[in-house]
Design a protein around this motif. Structure first.
Motif, PDB file in Angstrom:
ATOM      1  N   GLN A  53      53.872  30.337  49.043  1.00 49.79           N
ATOM      2  CA  GLN A  53      53.696  30.342  47.583  1.00 49.79           C
ATOM      3  C   GLN A  53      52.497  31.200  47.186  1.00 49.79           C
ATOM      4  O   GLN A  53      52.561  31.950  46.206  1.00 49.79           O
ATOM      5  CB  GLN A  53      53.529  28.913  47.066  1.00 49.79           C
ATOM      6  CG  GLN A  53      54.812  28.105  47.112  1.00 49.79           C
ATOM      7  CD  GLN A  53      54.583  26.645  46.793  1.00 49.79           C
ATOM      8  OE1 GLN A  53      53.794  25.977  47.455  1.00 49.79           O
ATOM      9  NE2 GLN A  53      55.266  26.158  45.774  1.00 49.79           N
ATOM     10  N   VAL A  54      51.406  31.111  47.945  1.00 47.24           N
ATOM     11  CA  VAL A  54      50.229  31.942  47.645  1.00 47.24           C
ATOM     12  C   VAL A  54      50.602  33.411  47.796  1.00 47.24           C
ATOM     13  O   VAL A  54      50.249  34.239  46.944  1.00 47.24           O
ATOM     14  CB  VAL A  54      49.045  31.562  48.565  1.00 47.24           C
ATOM     15  CG1 VAL A  54      47.901  32.560  48.419  1.00 47.24           C
ATOM     16  CG2 VAL A  54      48.556  30.151  48.263  1.00 47.24           C
ATOM     17  N   LYS A  55      51.342  33.748  48.846  1.00 40.35           N
ATOM     18  CA  LYS A  55      51.754  35.135  49.056  1.00 40.35           C
ATOM     19  C   LYS A  55      52.664  35.624  47.933  1.00 40.35           C
ATOM     20  O   LYS A  55      52.568  36.772  47.498  1.00 40.35           O
ATOM     21  CB  LYS A  55      52.456  35.277  50.402  1.00 40.35           C
ATOM     22  CG  LYS A  55      51.501  35.128  51.574  1.00 40.35           C
ATOM     23  CD  LYS A  55      52.240  35.160  52.892  1.00 40.35           C
ATOM     24  CE  LYS A  55      51.307  34.896  54.053  1.00 40.35           C
ATOM     25  NZ  LYS A  55      52.011  34.841  55.341  1.00 40.35           N
ATOM     26  N   GLN A  56      53.534  34.743  47.438  1.00 39.27           N
ATOM     27  CA  GLN A  56      54.413  35.121  46.324  1.00 39.27           C
ATOM     28  C   GLN A  56      53.587  35.401  45.069  1.00 39.27           C
ATOM     29  O   GLN A  56      53.866  36.364  44.346  1.00 39.27           O
ATOM     30  CB  GLN A  56      55.431  34.016  46.052  1.00 39.27           C
ATOM     31  CG  GLN A  56      56.502  33.902  47.109  1.00 39.27           C
ATOM     32  CD  GLN A  56      57.391  32.685  46.923  1.00 39.27           C
ATOM     33  OE1 GLN A  56      57.162  31.849  46.053  1.00 39.27           O
ATOM     34  NE2 GLN A  56      58.422  32.574  47.768  1.00 39.27           N
ATOM     35  N   HIS A  57      52.592  34.577  44.809  1.00 38.47           N
ATOM     36  CA  HIS A  57      51.722  34.819  43.641  1.00 38.47           C
ATOM     37  C   HIS A  57      50.952  36.132  43.811  1.00 38.47           C
ATOM     38  O   HIS A  57      50.790  36.885  42.852  1.00 38.47           O
ATOM     39  CB  HIS A  57      50.756  33.657  43.428  1.00 38.47           C
ATOM     40  CG  HIS A  57      51.415  32.411  42.922  1.00 38.47           C
ATOM     41  ND1 HIS A  57      52.093  32.348  41.722  1.00 38.47           N
ATOM     42  CD2 HIS A  57      51.495  31.161  43.448  1.00 38.47           C
ATOM     43  CE1 HIS A  57      52.562  31.131  41.535  1.00 38.47           C
ATOM     44  NE2 HIS A  57      52.216  30.385  42.577  1.00 38.47           N
ATOM     45  N   ALA A  58      50.494  36.406  45.035  1.00 37.68           N
ATOM     46  CA  ALA A  58      49.778  37.658  45.301  1.00 37.68           C
ATOM     47  C   ALA A  58      50.709  38.856  45.097  1.00 37.68           C
ATOM     48  O   ALA A  58      50.303  39.864  44.518  1.00 37.68           O
ATOM     49  CB  ALA A  58      49.202  37.653  46.707  1.00 37.68           C
ATOM     50  N   ASP A  59      51.935  38.733  45.561  1.00 33.69           N
ATOM     51  CA  ASP A  59      52.912  39.820  45.371  1.00 33.69           C
ATOM     52  C   ASP A  59      53.209  40.049  43.893  1.00 33.69           C
ATOM     53  O   ASP A  59      53.551  41.159  43.487  1.00 33.69           O
ATOM     54  CB  ASP A  59      54.215  39.509  46.109  1.00 33.69           C
ATOM     55  CG  ASP A  59      54.060  39.572  47.625  1.00 33.69           C
ATOM     56  OD1 ASP A  59      53.058  40.162  48.105  1.00 33.69           O
ATOM     57  OD2 ASP A  59      54.927  39.010  48.327  1.00 33.69           O
ATOM     58  N   ALA A  60      53.048  38.999  43.089  1.00 34.97           N
ATOM     59  CA  ALA A  60      53.278  39.111  41.645  1.00 34.97           C
ATOM     60  C   ALA A  60      52.056  39.674  40.910  1.00 34.97           C
ATOM     61  O   ALA A  60      52.068  39.792  39.694  1.00 34.97           O
ATOM     62  CB  ALA A  60      53.654  37.749  41.066  1.00 34.97           C
ATOM     63  N   GLY A  61      50.983  40.016  41.678  1.00 34.93           N
ATOM     64  CA  GLY A  61      49.830  40.649  41.050  1.00 34.93           C
ATOM     65  C   GLY A  61      48.605  39.780  40.908  1.00 34.93           C
ATOM     66  O   GLY A  61      47.592  40.223  40.376  1.00 34.93           O
ATOM     67  N   ARG A  62      48.659  38.556  41.370  1.00 33.90           N
ATOM     68  CA  ARG A  62      47.482  37.685  41.295  1.00 33.90           C
ATOM     69  C   ARG A  62      46.672  37.920  42.565  1.00 33.90           C
ATOM     70  O   ARG A  62      47.076  37.513  43.637  1.00 33.90           O
ATOM     71  CB  ARG A  62      47.910  36.239  41.151  1.00 33.90           C
ATOM     72  CG  ARG A  62      48.600  36.015  39.811  1.00 33.90           C
ATOM     73  CD  ARG A  62      49.189  34.624  39.714  1.00 33.90           C
ATOM     74  NE  ARG A  62      49.865  34.462  38.447  1.00 33.90           N
ATOM     75  CZ  ARG A  62      51.173  34.669  38.275  1.00 33.90           C
ATOM     76  NH1 ARG A  62      51.929  35.033  39.286  1.00 33.90           N
ATOM     77  NH2 ARG A  62      51.713  34.494  37.094  1.00 33.90           N
ATOM     78  N   CYS A  63      45.535  38.579  42.420  1.00 37.85           N
ATOM     79  CA  CYS A  63      44.808  39.086  43.587  1.00 37.85           C
ATOM     80  C   CYS A  63      43.477  38.400  43.856  1.00 37.85           C
ATOM     81  O   CYS A  63      42.739  38.836  44.729  1.00 37.85           O
ATOM     82  CB  CYS A  63      44.578  40.576  43.416  1.00 37.85           C
ATOM     83  SG  CYS A  63      46.127  41.492  43.320  1.00 37.85           S
ATOM     84  N   THR A  64      43.146  37.367  43.118  1.00 39.13           N
ATOM     85  CA  THR A  64      41.900  36.649  43.363  1.00 39.13           C
ATOM     86  C   THR A  64      42.200  35.159  43.449  1.00 39.13           C
ATOM     87  O   THR A  64      43.201  34.687  42.896  1.00 39.13           O
ATOM     88  CB  THR A  64      40.883  36.878  42.226  1.00 39.13           C
ATOM     89  OG1 THR A  64      41.392  36.294  41.023  1.00 39.13           O
ATOM     90  CG2 THR A  64      40.600  38.360  42.009  1.00 39.13           C
ATOM     91  N   PRO A  65      41.330  34.402  44.125  1.00 36.58           N
ATOM     92  CA  PRO A  65      41.534  32.951  44.167  1.00 36.58           C
ATOM     93  C   PRO A  65      41.603  32.333  42.774  1.00 36.58           C
ATOM     94  O   PRO A  65      42.364  31.403  42.535  1.00 36.58           O
ATOM     95  CB  PRO A  65      40.320  32.439  44.946  1.00 36.58           C
ATOM     96  CG  PRO A  65      39.946  33.576  45.832  1.00 36.58           C
ATOM     97  CD  PRO A  65      40.229  34.808  45.009  1.00 36.58           C
ATOM     98  N   ARG A  66      40.855  32.873  41.847  1.00 31.32           N
ATOM     99  CA  ARG A  66      40.870  32.348  40.475  1.00 31.32           C
ATOM    100  C   ARG A  66      42.230  32.571  39.818  1.00 31.32           C
ATOM    101  O   ARG A  66      42.749  31.709  39.115  1.00 31.32           O
ATOM    102  CB  ARG A  66      39.767  33.015  39.666  1.00 31.32           C
ATOM    103  CG  ARG A  66      39.325  32.199  38.495  1.00 31.32           C
ATOM    104  CD  ARG A  66      38.114  32.785  37.856  1.00 31.32           C
ATOM    105  NE  ARG A  66      36.938  32.208  38.497  1.00 31.32           N
ATOM    106  CZ  ARG A  66      35.707  32.432  38.122  1.00 31.32           C
ATOM    107  NH1 ARG A  66      35.467  33.264  37.141  1.00 31.32           N
ATOM    108  NH2 ARG A  66      34.701  31.870  38.727  1.00 31.32           N
ATOM    109  N   GLN A  67      42.828  33.740  40.055  1.00 32.75           N
ATOM    110  CA  GLN A  67      44.149  34.019  39.494  1.00 32.75           C
ATOM    111  C   GLN A  67      45.210  33.146  40.155  1.00 32.75           C
ATOM    112  O   GLN A  67      46.130  32.678  39.488  1.00 32.75           O
ATOM    113  CB  GLN A  67      44.492  35.495  39.661  1.00 32.75           C
ATOM    114  CG  GLN A  67      43.654  36.403  38.789  1.00 32.75           C
ATOM    115  CD  GLN A  67      43.844  37.870  39.105  1.00 32.75           C
ATOM    116  OE1 GLN A  67      44.286  38.248  40.194  1.00 32.75           O
ATOM    117  NE2 GLN A  67      43.504  38.721  38.146  1.00 32.75           N
TER     118      GLN A  67
END
Length: 98
Positions: free
Chosen positions: A13-27
């Motif tokens: 799930q974290v990787k999916q959020h990162a792939d969607a452009g969320r690149c920081t722990p805060r995002q």
């Protein structure tokens, strides 16, 4: 594998959020709450984000823009007027004190 046991967030799930452009722990936290309760998963989230190809890292930015400072220089702070320091009257001597 679970990254955040407080909210049941997995590495995938974290990787999916990162792939969607969320690149920081805060995002990531604003997307799924991971890292917002006990905070024990924040370092793991940082490690997962560091491996992502879609997010800009300082190293990637330095390679793309050689010769630029890593952190832009902050403007000089404006001088502030001096504030008056309150002066306190001396405490009266206690009765019977020598």
């Amino acid at each position: 594998m679970y990254v955040c046991s407080c909210f049941g967030i997995t590495e995938e799930q974290v990787k999916q959020h990162a792939d969607a452009g969320r690149c920081t722990p805060r995002q990531i936290a604003s997307a799924c709450k991971a890292g917002t309760d006990c905070g024990s998963c924040v370092r793991r989230i940082q490690a997962l984000l560091g491996r992502g190809e879609g997010c800009a890292t300082r190293t990637k930015l330095d390679r793309m823009n050689p010769g630029t400072p890593a952190v832009p220089a902050a403007p000089a702070p404006a001088s502030l007027p001096a504030l008056p320091v309150p002066v306190r009257a001396p405490l009266p001597a206690a009765a019977g004190a020598a």
